[in-house]
Scaffold this motif. Structure first.
Motif, PDB file in Angstrom:
ATOM      1  N   ASP A  51       0.832  -1.196   0.000  1.00 45.74           N
ATOM      2  CA  ASP A  51       0.000   0.000   0.000  1.00 45.74           C
ATOM      3  C   ASP A  51       0.875   1.257   0.000  1.00 45.74           C
ATOM      4  N   HIS A  54       2.544   1.500  -3.580  1.00 45.57           N
ATOM      5  CA  HIS A  54       1.563   1.888  -4.599  1.00 45.57           C
ATOM      6  C   HIS A  54       1.076   3.324  -4.426  1.00 45.57           C
ATOM      7  N   LYS A  55       1.074   3.789  -3.203  1.00 48.96           N
ATOM      8  CA  LYS A  55       0.572   5.134  -2.937  1.00 48.96           C
ATOM      9  C   LYS A  55       1.620   6.210  -3.191  1.00 48.96           C
ATOM     10  N   ILE A  94      -1.710   4.743   5.716  1.00 47.59           N
ATOM     11  CA  ILE A  94      -1.455   3.445   5.118  1.00 47.59           C
ATOM     12  C   ILE A  94      -2.171   2.389   5.945  1.00 47.59           C
ATOM     13  N   ASP A 137       1.962  14.044   0.225  1.00 51.21           N
ATOM     14  CA  ASP A 137       2.142  14.144  -1.230  1.00 51.21           C
ATOM     15  C   ASP A 137       3.214  15.155  -1.598  1.00 51.21           C
TER      16      ASP A 137
END
Length: 214
Positions: A51, A54-55, A94, A137
């Motif tokens: 996770d 992929h994130k 997550i 991000d």
């Protein structure tokens, strides 16, 4: 364990595929004293680790923060480098299932995202970038975090062992740029004897260090 061969040929997919292949090779390694317990969170915490990848590993990066290996209350619990549990749950957001290592130390149990212990290194690392970046991000737009060794090592007492503390044998390099290379054969044979591997490399069990002849 999820199948990393599924999905497109993305950066995340390639990383996860490589990790799974390397994990198979790592599992074949044997370690001697003082290593008594070995945790591989890329296996039992694969859901959370996947996770994370992929994130946040969806593109190539300009910055890589490289750690050593999982800590007992960080990546060993979550599968995330420097993965302090609260940070992983509340800031990185997550999630995923976390299993257990095959051989588990009673004082270093893996409880996954339910673990109540806090890893100091992870709290400091992610805490800093939480203040600097505000949002994950922003950090992961150009950066990623990784450990060069995915395995956690512990002694019989549960003490954490870093890769730098593992006993790694070596022989001197034979290059002329090595100032001691004039005695290289003698030094190398002596070192092979010290490492207790000379008999595995030669049928002559009564080897006497040879003299330099060139």
């Amino acid at each position: 364990m999820a199948n990393a061969t599924e999905g497109s040929d993305s950066v995340a997919h390639r990383l996860l595929t490589t990790e799974l292949l390397q994990s198979v090779r790592l599992n074949a390694l044997l370690f001697c004293d003082p290593v008594e317990y070995i945790y591989n969170p890329l296996e039992y915490a694969y859901d959370v680790h996947s996770d994370f990848v992929h994130k946040f590993c969806t593109s190539t990066k300009k910055i890589l923060f490289l750690g050593m290996n999982p800590g007992p209350w960080g990546m060993s619990q979550t599968g995330v480098p420097f993965g302090e549990v609260k940070i992983v749950r509340e800031w990185l957001r997550i999630s995923g299932h976390v299993g257990r290592p095959q051989k588990e130390h009673p004082s270093r149990q893996v409880l996954g995202l339910e673990c109540k212990r806090s890893e100091v290194s992870g709290r400091k690392f992610w805490g800093l970038f939480q203040k600097l970046c505000g949002d994950p991000d922003t950090f992961f737009q150009h950066a990623f975090v990784y450990n060069y060794c995915p395995l956690a090592f512990m002694t019989n007492s549960g003490k954490n062992i870093t890769p730098a503390e593992l006993k790694i044998g070596s022989i001197p390099h034979p290059s002329p740029r090595n100032f001691s290379s004039k005695n290289w054969p003698e030094e190398t044979i002596k070192r092979l004897q010290e490492l207790d591997i000379l008999t595995m490399l030669s049928s002559n069990t009564n080897i006497v260090p040879m003299k330099q002849t060139w």
